[in-house]
Design a protein around this motif. Structure first.
Motif, PDB file in Angstrom:
ATOM      1  N   ARG A 115       0.859  -1.174   0.000  1.00 35.79           N
ATOM      2  CA  ARG A 115       0.000   0.000   0.000  1.00 35.79           C
ATOM      3  C   ARG A 115       0.901   1.232   0.000  1.00 35.79           C
ATOM      4  O   ARG A 115       1.993   1.220   0.543  1.00 35.79           O
ATOM      5  CB  ARG A 115      -0.963   0.005   1.180  1.00 35.79           C
ATOM      6  N   HIS A 116       0.405   2.246  -0.667  1.00 31.65           N
ATOM      7  CA  HIS A 116       1.109   3.520  -0.662  1.00 31.65           C
ATOM      8  C   HIS A 116       0.123   4.619  -0.994  1.00 31.65           C
ATOM      9  O   HIS A 116      -0.730   4.478  -1.853  1.00 31.65           O
ATOM     10  CB  HIS A 116       2.329   3.541  -1.580  1.00 31.65           C
ATOM     11  N   GLY A 117       0.233   5.701  -0.232  1.00 35.52           N
ATOM     12  CA  GLY A 117      -0.618   6.857  -0.432  1.00 35.52           C
ATOM     13  C   GLY A 117      -0.071   7.733  -1.551  1.00 35.52           C
ATOM     14  O   GLY A 117       0.887   7.378  -2.242  1.00 35.52           O
ATOM     15  N   GLY A 124       7.811   7.130  -4.912  1.00 34.69           N
ATOM     16  CA  GLY A 124       8.175   5.795  -5.374  1.00 34.69           C
ATOM     17  C   GLY A 124       8.485   4.815  -4.269  1.00 34.69           C
ATOM     18  O   GLY A 124       9.412   4.017  -4.390  1.00 34.69           O
ATOM     19  N   CYS A 125       7.718   4.875  -3.186  1.00 33.54           N
ATOM     20  CA  CYS A 125       7.943   3.940  -2.087  1.00 33.54           C
ATOM     21  C   CYS A 125       6.597   3.511  -1.519  1.00 33.54           C
ATOM     22  O   CYS A 125       5.555   3.916  -2.005  1.00 33.54           O
ATOM     23  CB  CYS A 125       8.813   4.560  -1.007  1.00 33.54           C
ATOM     24  N   GLY A 126       6.623   2.699  -0.472  1.00 27.26           N
ATOM     25  CA  GLY A 126       5.385   2.267   0.155  1.00 27.26           C
ATOM     26  C   GLY A 126       5.644   1.235   1.229  1.00 27.26           C
ATOM     27  O   GLY A 126       6.783   0.960   1.604  1.00 27.26           O
ATOM     28  N   THR A 127       4.551   0.649   1.697  1.00 30.41           N
ATOM     29  CA  THR A 127       4.603  -0.358   2.752  1.00 30.41           C
ATOM     30  C   THR A 127       4.313  -1.722   2.147  1.00 30.41           C
ATOM     31  O   THR A 127       3.328  -1.891   1.436  1.00 30.41           O
ATOM     32  CB  THR A 127       3.566  -0.049   3.846  1.00 30.41           C
ATOM     33  N   LEU A 128       5.173  -2.674   2.438  1.00 27.45           N
ATOM     34  CA  LEU A 128       4.987  -4.049   1.989  1.00 27.45           C
ATOM     35  C   LEU A 128       4.440  -4.846   3.154  1.00 27.45           C
ATOM     36  O   LEU A 128       4.977  -4.796   4.256  1.00 27.45           O
ATOM     37  CB  LEU A 128       6.323  -4.630   1.520  1.00 27.45           C
ATOM     38  N   VAL A 129       3.341  -5.557   2.922  1.00 23.27           N
ATOM     39  CA  VAL A 129       2.696  -6.352   3.968  1.00 23.27           C
ATOM     40  C   VAL A 129       2.840  -7.825   3.586  1.00 23.27           C
ATOM     41  O   VAL A 129       2.382  -8.247   2.527  1.00 23.27           O
ATOM     42  CB  VAL A 129       1.207  -5.972   4.120  1.00 23.27           C
ATOM     43  N   VAL A 130       3.479  -8.588   4.470  1.00 18.99           N
ATOM     44  CA  VAL A 130       3.731 -10.000   4.223  1.00 18.99           C
ATOM     45  C   VAL A 130       2.991 -10.809   5.268  1.00 18.99           C
ATOM     46  O   VAL A 130       3.203 -10.635   6.468  1.00 18.99           O
ATOM     47  CB  VAL A 130       5.250 -10.308   4.282  1.00 18.99           C
ATOM     48  N   GLU A 131       2.109 -11.676   4.798  1.00 22.04           N
ATOM     49  CA  GLU A 131       1.402 -12.579   5.706  1.00 22.04           C
ATOM     50  C   GLU A 131       2.080 -13.932   5.619  1.00 22.04           C
ATOM     51  O   GLU A 131       2.221 -14.510   4.549  1.00 22.04           O
ATOM     52  CB  GLU A 131      -0.068 -12.687   5.308  1.00 22.04           C
ATOM     53  N   SER A 132       2.484 -14.412   6.785  1.00 21.73           N
ATOM     54  CA  SER A 132       3.154 -15.703   6.836  1.00 21.73           C
ATOM     55  C   SER A 132       2.436 -16.579   7.842  1.00 21.73           C
ATOM     56  O   SER A 132       1.313 -16.288   8.238  1.00 21.73           O
ATOM     57  CB  SER A 132       4.624 -15.520   7.214  1.00 21.73           C
ATOM     58  N   ALA A 133       3.105 -17.610   8.280  1.00 23.85           N
ATOM     59  CA  ALA A 133       2.503 -18.534   9.230  1.00 23.85           C
ATOM     60  C   ALA A 133       2.305 -17.907  10.605  1.00 23.85           C
ATOM     61  O   ALA A 133       1.630 -18.478  11.448  1.00 23.85           O
ATOM     62  CB  ALA A 133       3.377 -19.779   9.348  1.00 23.85           C
ATOM     63  N   SER A 134       2.863 -16.718  10.840  1.00 26.04           N
ATOM     64  CA  SER A 134       2.679 -16.050  12.132  1.00 26.04           C
ATOM     65  C   SER A 134       1.261 -15.486  12.231  1.00 26.04           C
ATOM     66  O   SER A 134       0.545 -15.387  11.247  1.00 26.04           O
ATOM     67  CB  SER A 134       3.704 -14.933  12.305  1.00 26.04           C
ATOM     68  N   GLN A 145      10.467   1.441  -4.492  1.00 23.37           N
ATOM     69  CA  GLN A 145       9.909   0.672  -5.609  1.00 23.37           C
ATOM     70  C   GLN A 145       9.075  -0.502  -5.092  1.00 23.37           C
ATOM     71  O   GLN A 145       9.247  -1.645  -5.496  1.00 23.37           O
ATOM     72  CB  GLN A 145      11.012   0.166  -6.526  1.00 23.37           C
ATOM     73  N   VAL A 146       8.142  -0.195  -4.186  1.00 18.39           N
ATOM     74  CA  VAL A 146       7.397  -1.244  -3.489  1.00 18.39           C
ATOM     75  C   VAL A 146       6.609  -2.133  -4.448  1.00 18.39           C
ATOM     76  O   VAL A 146       6.495  -3.337  -4.214  1.00 18.39           O
ATOM     77  CB  VAL A 146       6.486  -0.636  -2.392  1.00 18.39           C
ATOM     78  N   GLU A 147       6.091  -1.589  -5.528  1.00 19.04           N
ATOM     79  CA  GLU A 147       5.335  -2.427  -6.471  1.00 19.04           C
ATOM     80  C   GLU A 147       6.244  -3.439  -7.149  1.00 19.04           C
ATOM     81  O   GLU A 147       5.870  -4.601  -7.318  1.00 19.04           O
ATOM     82  CB  GLU A 147       4.638  -1.561  -7.512  1.00 19.04           C
ATOM     83  N   ARG A 148       7.436  -3.013  -7.521  1.00 10.69           N
ATOM     84  CA  ARG A 148       8.399  -3.935  -8.149  1.00 10.69           C
ATOM     85  C   ARG A 148       8.830  -5.009  -7.156  1.00 10.69           C
ATOM     86  O   ARG A 148       8.903  -6.190  -7.488  1.00 10.69           O
ATOM     87  CB  ARG A 148       9.612  -3.152  -8.640  1.00 10.69           C
ATOM     88  N   VAL A 149       9.120  -4.607  -5.918  1.00  8.74           N
ATOM     89  CA  VAL A 149       9.514  -5.567  -4.882  1.00  8.74           C
ATOM     90  C   VAL A 149       8.372  -6.540  -4.617  1.00  8.74           C
ATOM     91  O   VAL A 149       8.598  -7.750  -4.482  1.00  8.74           O
ATOM     92  CB  VAL A 149       9.931  -4.834  -3.589  1.00  8.74           C
ATOM     93  N   HIS A 150       7.150  -6.031  -4.567  1.00  9.98           N
ATOM     94  CA  HIS A 150       5.971  -6.881  -4.375  1.00  9.98           C
ATOM     95  C   HIS A 150       5.886  -7.938  -5.470  1.00  9.98           C
ATOM     96  O   HIS A 150       5.672  -9.120  -5.213  1.00  9.98           O
ATOM     97  CB  HIS A 150       4.718  -6.003  -4.367  1.00  9.98           C
TER      98      HIS A 150
END
Length: 173
Positions: A115-117, A124-134, A145-150
């Motif tokens: 997500r990025h406002g 050109g940045c943002g927050t990456l949210v990773v859902e794992s087994a936690s 480049q959060v979209e590219r990293v995503h």
């Protein structure tokens, strides 16, 4: 040389290596300008007093402490924070004196979103949210480049070696 070569397995390589976005450094740089400008202004005012040398020394010490605390420390913290995606895991390393880190194997990641406002989109940045087994999703702020990293992380999570052309060629041949 990609970070962290010494921590990689023999068949593991770095896909993405990022530091937090440079926007984290805007406030520390502004503090630097204000402290230096204010220090010169106060030093000029102190020049007309009989106590000018002790005042200049005091201003220098206070300025050095403020610059070290509000400018140099955030700069070092930014430089020593690493967000790394490899072929096998997601790694985050932070800290200078007290290092903290988290490794999430790709097989444990359930979903990846970002997500990025408006301001983040402009920068050109943002927050990456990773859902794992936690229990709780992990949020990584200020990823450049959060979209590219995503997209790259999503590809690594869903990468099936059987979909790889080289794998099919080996199996067929």
């Amino acid at each position: 040389m990609a970070y962290p070569d010494g921590l990689l397995g023999s068949d593991e390589y770095v896909v993405v290596h990022k530091h937090p976005h440079w926007k984290m450094l805007i406030l520390p740089v502004l503090v630097l300008f204000v402290v230096v400008g204010g220090g010169f202004y106060l030093a000029a005012l102190a020049a007309s007093t009989s106590w000018q040398l002790p005042l200049w020394i005091g201003l220098g010490v206070i300025g050095a402490v403020l610059i070290a605390w509000w400018t140099l420390a955030p700069l070092v913290r930014w430089r020593t924070t690493h967000f790394v995606v490899t072929t096998h895991r997601l790694m985050v390393r932070e800290g200078v004196f007290t290092r903290t880190g988290i490794d999430i194997p790709m097989s444990r990641i359930n979903s990846v979103r970002f997500r990025h406002g408006l301001l983040d989109r402009i920068l050109g940045c943002g927050t990456l949210v990773v859902e794992s087994a936690s229990d709780e999703p992990l949020e990584f702020d200020d990823i450049p480049q959060v979209e590219r990293v995503h997209t790259l992380l999503y590809r690594e999570v869903n990468d099936d070696p059987r979909d790889d052309w080289d794998y099919r060629a080996r199996e067929d041949g």
